[in-house]
Design a protein around this motif. Structure first.
Motif, PDB file in Angstrom:
ATOM      1  N   ARG A   1      17.751 -20.742 -20.179  1.00 57.88           N
ATOM      2  CA  ARG A   1      18.076 -22.154 -20.337  1.00 57.88           C
ATOM      3  C   ARG A   1      16.950 -22.950 -20.977  1.00 57.88           C
TER       4      ARG A   1
ATOM      5  N   TRP B   1      29.505 -27.977 -23.325  1.00 59.12           N
ATOM      6  CA  TRP B   1      28.397 -27.862 -22.378  1.00 59.12           C
ATOM      7  C   TRP B   1      27.619 -26.568 -22.576  1.00 59.12           C
ATOM      8  N   ASN B   2      28.251 -25.583 -23.177  1.00 58.35           N
ATOM      9  CA  ASN B   2      27.630 -24.249 -23.154  1.00 58.35           C
ATOM     10  C   ASN B   2      27.898 -23.445 -24.422  1.00 58.35           C
TER      11      ASN B   2
ATOM     12  N   VAL C   1      17.266 -23.753 -24.772  1.00 57.04           N
ATOM     13  CA  VAL C   1      18.426 -24.489 -25.263  1.00 57.04           C
ATOM     14  C   VAL C   1      18.058 -25.365 -26.462  1.00 57.04           C
TER      15      VAL C   1
ATOM     16  N   ALA D   1      22.323 -17.478 -23.201  1.00 57.59           N
ATOM     17  CA  ALA D   1      22.470 -18.663 -22.360  1.00 57.59           C
ATOM     18  C   ALA D   1      21.738 -18.535 -21.025  1.00 57.59           C
TER      19      ALA D   1
END
Length: 215
Positions: free
Chosen positions: A78, A64-65, A81, A75
């Protein structure tokens, strides 16, 4: 795929299955090889300890990250991404392969499968670099096949019913990848293909030679 064959893959299945399978394998392997090349470039000049630390930071986290999803591993931004150098350059391989295919010979779905495959290829490239063992046949990499459904969840709807990756974010992600694609020899423009990497994309049949993340 020629227009007269679009939407009728099942009728021509027996005649083109072998060609389709080989084209799909080449597509997957091209993305896998691109990821290995880019990871090697990023790690070039680092000593063994630095390489281990760098790789661990990027893959010892949940899908997820992953830090490498974001520009500058930030991070907190966002909106950036899946626009990092490693993701964009790996994802660009897909657009490089299809860039000379006419728009009317492509599906209109978002290229989710290609981006999922890019993420899986990057993870594998980091793992291979850590072990020092390389294999070019990414198409037969069983772990990628097993994990693929989990990665696809990144591009589904969150608990609030909203897309985890919005249309605007997709535009930015695709633009970042296409920035690494060599200019075309003609005025044919690239578009958005692929829906399911387990199905043969129309684009590859046509030319066989060749987030705000909310859990």
């Amino acid at each position: 795929m020629p227009n007269e064959m679009k939407g009728q893959y099942s009728q021509f299945d027996e005649g083109i299955r072998g060609m389709a399978t080989e084209s799909l394998k080449d597509w997957r392997n091209s993305i896998g090889e691109a990821a290995i090349t880019i990871v090697d470039q990023i790690l070039d000049g680092k000593n063994e300890e630095e390489r281990k630390t760098f790789i661990a930071r990027h893959i010892n986290s949940t899908f997820w990250n992953r830090p490498y999803y974001f520009r500058n591993n930030n991070a907190e931004r966002r909106e950036d991404v899946f626009q990092s150098r490693i993701v964009s350059e790996t994802f660009a391989t897909h657009f490089e392969i299809i860039k000379n295919i006419p728009d009317d010979s492509r599906l209109e779905a978002l290229p989710k499968a290609a981006l999922v495959l890019s993420i899986l290829a990057i993870d594998r490239a980091f793992t291979l670099s850590h072990s020092g063992i390389y294999s070019g046949d990414f198409s037969s990499y069983q772990l990628a096949k097993d994990v693929s459904p989990r990665i696809h969840q990144l591009f589904e709807k969150g608990r609030n019913g909203q897309d985890r990756v919005t249309a605007q974010m997709w535009s930015q992600i695709i633009a970042a990848a296409k920035a690494h694609v060599e200019p075309q020899a003609s005025n044919i423009t690239s578009s958005i293909p692929l829906e399911d990497e387990e199905e043969m994309p129309d684009e590859l049949l046509y030319k066989p030679q060749m987030l705000s993340i909310e859990v």
